[in-house]
Design a protein around this motif. Sequence first.
Motif, PDB file in Angstrom:
ATOM      1  N   ARG A 176      -3.886   6.999   0.769  1.00  0.00           N
ATOM      2  CA  ARG A 176      -3.995   5.641   1.313  1.00  0.00           C
ATOM      3  C   ARG A 176      -5.347   5.024   0.967  1.00  0.00           C
ATOM      4  O   ARG A 176      -5.429   3.833   0.649  1.00  0.00           O
ATOM      5  N   THR A 200      -0.211  -4.796   3.650  1.00  0.00           N
ATOM      6  CA  THR A 200       0.915  -4.438   4.519  1.00  0.00           C
ATOM      7  C   THR A 200       2.171  -5.262   4.240  1.00  0.00           C
ATOM      8  O   THR A 200       3.173  -5.099   4.933  1.00  0.00           O
ATOM      9  N   VAL A 231       0.827   4.502  -2.416  1.00  0.00           N
ATOM     10  CA  VAL A 231       0.576   5.809  -1.800  1.00  0.00           C
ATOM     11  C   VAL A 231       1.586   6.849  -2.293  1.00  0.00           C
ATOM     12  O   VAL A 231       1.234   8.002  -2.589  1.00  0.00           O
ATOM     13  N   THR A 261      -5.626   1.676  -1.246  1.00  0.00           N
ATOM     14  CA  THR A 261      -6.335   0.505  -0.737  1.00  0.00           C
ATOM     15  C   THR A 261      -7.401   0.042  -1.722  1.00  0.00           C
ATOM     16  O   THR A 261      -7.540  -1.157  -2.004  1.00  0.00           O
ATOM     17  N   ARG A 285      -1.926  12.305   2.671  1.00  0.00           N
ATOM     18  CA  ARG A 285      -1.657  10.903   2.967  1.00  0.00           C
ATOM     19  C   ARG A 285      -2.939  10.088   3.133  1.00  0.00           C
ATOM     20  O   ARG A 285      -3.028   8.964   2.630  1.00  0.00           O
ATOM     21  N   VAL A 302       0.831  -1.208   0.000  1.00  0.00           N
ATOM     22  CA  VAL A 302       0.000   0.000   0.000  1.00  0.00           C
ATOM     23  C   VAL A 302       0.861   1.252   0.000  1.00  0.00           C
ATOM     24  O   VAL A 302       0.532   2.248  -0.667  1.00  0.00           O
ATOM     25  N   GLU A 303       1.995   1.234   0.680  1.00  0.00           N
ATOM     26  CA  GLU A 303       2.872   2.407   0.683  1.00  0.00           C
ATOM     27  C   GLU A 303       3.472   2.662  -0.693  1.00  0.00           C
ATOM     28  O   GLU A 303       3.654   3.815  -1.104  1.00  0.00           O
TER      29      GLU A 303
END
Length: 245
Positions: free
Chosen positions: A142, A159, A128, A146, A138, A124-125
Amino acid sequence: MSDGTEDTTEKGSAAVAAASPPGGLALHQIVRRFRQGGATLEVLRGVDLEIRPGEIVALVGPSGSGKSTLLHIAGLLERPDEGTVSIAGKDAGDLDDAGRTALRLAHLGFVYQYHHLLPEFSAVENVVIPQMIAGRDRAEAREGATTILERVGLAERLTHRPGRLSGGEQQRVAIARALANGPAVLLADEPTGNLDPETAGHVFDMLIDLVRNAGLAALIATHNPDLARRMDRILTLSEGRAVEE
């Protein structure tokens, strides 16, 4: 398929489609030359190409035919020696480097053969980060990351860092990252070339579904004739020119 899965799919498709600006990709009389010793090698000799929103075009040709060069020019990563490039109705010809970067960030998505994910960040990062570079906060980034990762079947892997994902899952994250900012144009260079045939087929199906639902213009370079035949048109690069089958 359960109602919950259908809702997630529809949500993901709508999110990408709603963010996608109108317009496609247009290249006109693209010429690219390189110096080799004392000689000049003309890799592209007046390539014309137009891809409408919702259209998927296969780019094929032998190694060294100029496929990557054409993709780099279409993606504003490289300037042609002659010719014009238009992205989502915007002519990139007179833009300086900052303007080209802004146009690329706003309207282009890239998928490469190797995923190039940041290994120290989660799935996910990784999705992002490009959104935050484009100016989203942010929390919004996010939420968008997602949604699209759920859309590509990675709801249970949000994650996980790339090292804990399979090759197919890593490429799905890369595709989600490419679509995160709602581009008008998707460029892909052998996006399934590093995967086994079965995984490649699944990933390609997902990519085509996302592109069609979002109404993107897509140019996909591939050596796989079976994948090429599943696209709307096939463009072959030969001796510096583009020939449509």
